[in-house]
Write an enzyme that holds these catalytic residues in place. Structure first.
Site, PDB file in Angstrom:
ATOM      1  N   HIS A  59      -3.255  17.239   6.672  1.00  0.00           N
ATOM      2  CA  HIS A  59      -4.445  17.716   5.955  1.00  0.00           C
ATOM      3  C   HIS A  59      -4.198  19.192   5.583  1.00  0.00           C
ATOM      4  O   HIS A  59      -4.810  20.105   6.132  1.00  0.00           O
ATOM      5  CB  HIS A  59      -5.665  17.575   6.878  1.00  0.00           C
ATOM      6  CG  HIS A  59      -6.980  17.649   6.182  1.00  0.00           C
ATOM      7  ND1 HIS A  59      -7.118  17.809   4.824  1.00  0.00           N
ATOM      8  CD2 HIS A  59      -8.258  17.584   6.678  1.00  0.00           C
ATOM      9  CE1 HIS A  59      -8.407  17.824   4.519  1.00  0.00           C
ATOM     10  NE2 HIS A  59      -9.120  17.701   5.616  1.00  0.00           N
ATOM     11  N   ARG A  94     -12.933  26.191   2.693  1.00  0.00           N
ATOM     12  CA  ARG A  94     -12.263  25.111   1.958  1.00  0.00           C
ATOM     13  C   ARG A  94     -12.345  25.402   0.458  1.00  0.00           C
ATOM     14  O   ARG A  94     -11.382  25.219  -0.281  1.00  0.00           O
ATOM     15  CB  ARG A  94     -12.920  23.755   2.269  1.00  0.00           C
ATOM     16  CG  ARG A  94     -12.740  23.259   3.690  1.00  0.00           C
ATOM     17  CD  ARG A  94     -11.313  22.853   4.004  1.00  0.00           C
ATOM     18  NE  ARG A  94     -10.798  21.844   3.103  1.00  0.00           N
ATOM     19  CZ  ARG A  94     -11.050  20.527   3.199  1.00  0.00           C
ATOM     20  NH1 ARG A  94     -11.764  20.069   4.194  1.00  0.00           N
ATOM     21  NH2 ARG A  94     -10.526  19.664   2.337  1.00  0.00           N
ATOM     22  N   ASP A 115     -10.885  18.531  16.975  1.00  0.00           N
ATOM     23  CA  ASP A 115     -11.192  17.572  15.897  1.00  0.00           C
ATOM     24  C   ASP A 115     -11.633  16.277  16.580  1.00  0.00           C
ATOM     25  O   ASP A 115     -11.480  16.120  17.804  1.00  0.00           O
ATOM     26  CB  ASP A 115      -9.925  17.352  15.045  1.00  0.00           C
ATOM     27  CG  ASP A 115     -10.145  16.405  13.867  1.00  0.00           C
ATOM     28  OD1 ASP A 115     -11.319  16.168  13.492  1.00  0.00           O
ATOM     29  OD2 ASP A 115      -9.144  15.887  13.319  1.00  0.00           O
ATOM     30  N   CYS A 126     -12.638  21.237  12.079  1.00  0.00           N
ATOM     31  CA  CYS A 126     -12.562  20.936  10.644  1.00  0.00           C
ATOM     32  C   CYS A 126     -13.833  20.257  10.139  1.00  0.00           C
ATOM     33  O   CYS A 126     -14.125  20.304   8.961  1.00  0.00           O
ATOM     34  CB  CYS A 126     -11.350  20.062  10.366  1.00  0.00           C
ATOM     35  SG  CYS A 126     -11.334  18.531  11.328  1.00  0.00           S
ATOM     36  N   GLN A 135      -6.998  21.748   4.582  1.00  0.00           N
ATOM     37  CA  GLN A 135      -7.774  22.164   5.745  1.00  0.00           C
ATOM     38  C   GLN A 135      -7.081  23.328   6.461  1.00  0.00           C
ATOM     39  O   GLN A 135      -7.720  24.338   6.793  1.00  0.00           O
ATOM     40  CB  GLN A 135      -7.923  20.969   6.703  1.00  0.00           C
ATOM     41  CG  GLN A 135      -8.740  21.277   7.939  1.00  0.00           C
ATOM     42  CD  GLN A 135     -10.213  21.489   7.606  1.00  0.00           C
ATOM     43  OE1 GLN A 135     -10.814  20.674   6.935  1.00  0.00           O
ATOM     44  NE2 GLN A 135     -10.783  22.573   8.075  1.00  0.00           N
ATOM     45  N   ARG A 139      -7.129  11.484  -1.417  1.00  0.00           N
ATOM     46  CA  ARG A 139      -7.356  11.284   0.038  1.00  0.00           C
ATOM     47  C   ARG A 139      -7.099   9.814   0.327  1.00  0.00           C
ATOM     48  O   ARG A 139      -7.783   8.930  -0.213  1.00  0.00           O
ATOM     49  CB  ARG A 139      -8.784  11.663   0.410  1.00  0.00           C
ATOM     50  CG  ARG A 139      -9.173  11.136   1.786  1.00  0.00           C
ATOM     51  CD  ARG A 139     -10.458  11.709   2.314  1.00  0.00           C
ATOM     52  NE  ARG A 139     -10.287  13.084   2.725  1.00  0.00           N
ATOM     53  CZ  ARG A 139     -11.148  13.741   3.510  1.00  0.00           C
ATOM     54  NH1 ARG A 139     -12.231  13.140   3.948  1.00  0.00           N
ATOM     55  NH2 ARG A 139     -10.931  14.989   3.847  1.00  0.00           N
TER      56      ARG A 139
HETATM   57  N1   CP Z   1     -12.861  18.590   6.972  1.00  0.00           N
HETATM   58  C1   CP Z   1     -12.922  17.667   6.016  1.00  0.00           C
HETATM   59  O1   CP Z   1     -11.936  17.327   5.380  1.00  0.00           O
HETATM   60  O2   CP Z   1     -14.169  17.150   5.808  1.00  0.00           O
HETATM   61  P1   CP Z   1     -14.498  15.860   4.925  1.00  0.00           P
HETATM   62  O3   CP Z   1     -13.866  14.673   5.614  1.00  0.00           O
HETATM   63  O4   CP Z   1     -15.986  15.782   4.905  1.00  0.00           O
HETATM   64  O5   CP Z   1     -13.925  16.062   3.557  1.00  0.00           O
HETATM   65  N1  NVA Z   2      -8.729  13.763  11.807  1.00  0.00           N
HETATM   66  C1  NVA Z   2      -9.902  13.536  11.000  1.00  0.00           C
HETATM   67  C2  NVA Z   2     -10.126  14.687  10.070  1.00  0.00           C
HETATM   68  C3  NVA Z   2     -11.338  14.576   9.193  1.00  0.00           C
HETATM   69  C4  NVA Z   2     -11.486  15.712   8.256  1.00  0.00           C
HETATM   70  C5  NVA Z   2      -9.738  12.244  10.231  1.00  0.00           C
HETATM   71  O1  NVA Z   2      -8.661  11.990   9.710  1.00  0.00           O
HETATM   72  O2  NVA Z   2     -10.693  11.469  10.173  1.00  0.00           O
END
Ligand code: CP
Ligand code: NVA
Length: 323
Positions: free
Chosen positions: A130, A293, A225, A265, A133, A103
């Site tokens: 993502h 997930r 989101d 999400c 997701q 990530r």
């Molecule tokens: N939806 C999601 O990716 O959650 P986190 O940022 O908590 O991993």
């Molecule tokens: N768009 C958000 C998604 C988090 C799971 C971010 O990137 O912070």
């Protein structure tokens, strides 16, 4: 060692492969015990340069449920690109583990990691996309609606990483994806072009609009989101004003079909992109979505990692032959 398959983008997979992954996820969810040794002894390194609840926990628990191990590497530990180059991290880890979930910020980092490492790289969120997701999300839609082709999914909010992956995956599966954003916050033009082209082939569509009501009207799924993603914290106040007309509240959700579901999400900023009466209503499936997930990623882990042997072991056996 043979090059392993990566999971960087939904765009890298065919519609058939996406459907197979979703089918595997459904089977693994129904009968988890069948797969309890499928990745026995294999280790997944998890590199996090941003915070996480769901991604961290579901990958961690997911690999354990498959008989493997995980290793959490925090931003402070690796300091990717600063303490050590992406190339050197890849070349170290491919000798120690059988897969890497990462990530990070720039999407190019996961692409570079995949180029350098011989083991599978899984995108656990970048600024651009993502994909894990989206797999969990469409698994949830399939469970709730019994189909994907022809379903209308309205994403209302920022044209961000989550929006991109919903567009890519929806386009592969014949979904009618609508994305409603304020002016200037639309998804990237090349992402839209790809999704529109692929959607046409798959019998779906991808429509970008600034009209939230039009997007939500008669939708089967309403999705939102956060308005400021991780890394955009400084813009949060300014964005709040621009995005307020795009809040998913009872009025906007009321334009969707009477049996429409609400998805997010998570994490959610209650009172911003979604109101409590929507996220807590009986048609909100956000926690099932979060659970999915786990199941979707177990299918991804199994598919990507099952044929990977440890190059560390190869090195050992070469050394012992020469000893
Ligand atoms: N939806 C999601 O990716 O959650 P986190 O940022 O908590 O991993
Ligand atoms: N768009 C958000 C998604 C988090 C799971 C971010 O990137 O912070």
């Amino acid at each position: 060692m043979m090059r392993a398959r990566d999971f960087l983008s939904i765009r890298d997979f065919s519609p058939q492969e996406i459907r197979e992954l979703l089918g595997l996820a459904q089977r693994m969810k129904a009968e988890p015990e069948v797969y309890s040794s499928s990745l026995k002894g294999k280790t997944l390194a998890m590199i996090f340069e941003k915070p996480s609840l769901r991604t961290r926990v579901t990958f961690d628990v997911g690999i354990q449920q498959l008989g493997g191990f995980s290793l959490y590497l925090s931003p402070a530990e690796i300091n990717l690109g600063k303490r050590e180059s992406v190339y050197d991290v890849a070349k170290n880890l491919e000798r120690m583990v059988q897969g890497i979930m990462i990530r990070t910020f720039a999407h190019e980092i996961v692409e570079k990691m995949a180029e350098y490492a011989s083991i599978p790289i899984i995108n656990g969120l970048t600024d651009y996309s993502h994909p894990c997701q989206a797999m969990a999300d469409y698994l949830t839609v399939l469970e709730k609606k019994g189909r994907l082709a022809g379903v209308k999914l309205a994403y209302v909010g920022d044209g961000n990483n989550v929006a991109h992956s919903l567009m890519f995956c929806g386009a592969q599966l014949g979904v009618h994806v609508w994305v409603a954003t304020p002016k200037g916050y639309e998804p990237k033009a090349e992402a839209t072009a790809w999704a529109q082209h692929r959607a046409q082939e798959a019998g779906g569509s991808c429509t970008i609009t600034n009209d939230a009501v039009k997007a939500a009207s008669e939708a089967d799924v309403v999705y939102t989101d956060v308005w400021a993603s991780m890394g955009q914290e400084a813009e949060a106040e300014a964005r709040r004003k621009v995005f307020l007309p795009y809040q998913v509240n009872a009025k906007l959700f009321g334009h969707a079909k009477t049996d429409a579901i609400f998805m997010h999400c998570l994490p959610a900023h209650r009172g911003d992109e979604v109101t409590d009466d929507v996220i807590d209503c009986p048609r909100s499936v956000v926690f099932e979505e979060a659970e999915n997930r786990l199941h979707a990623q177990k299918a991804i882990l199994l598919s990507m990692m099952r044929d990977v042997s440890s190059s560390a072991r190869h090195t050992e056996s070469r050394e012992s032959t020469h000893a």
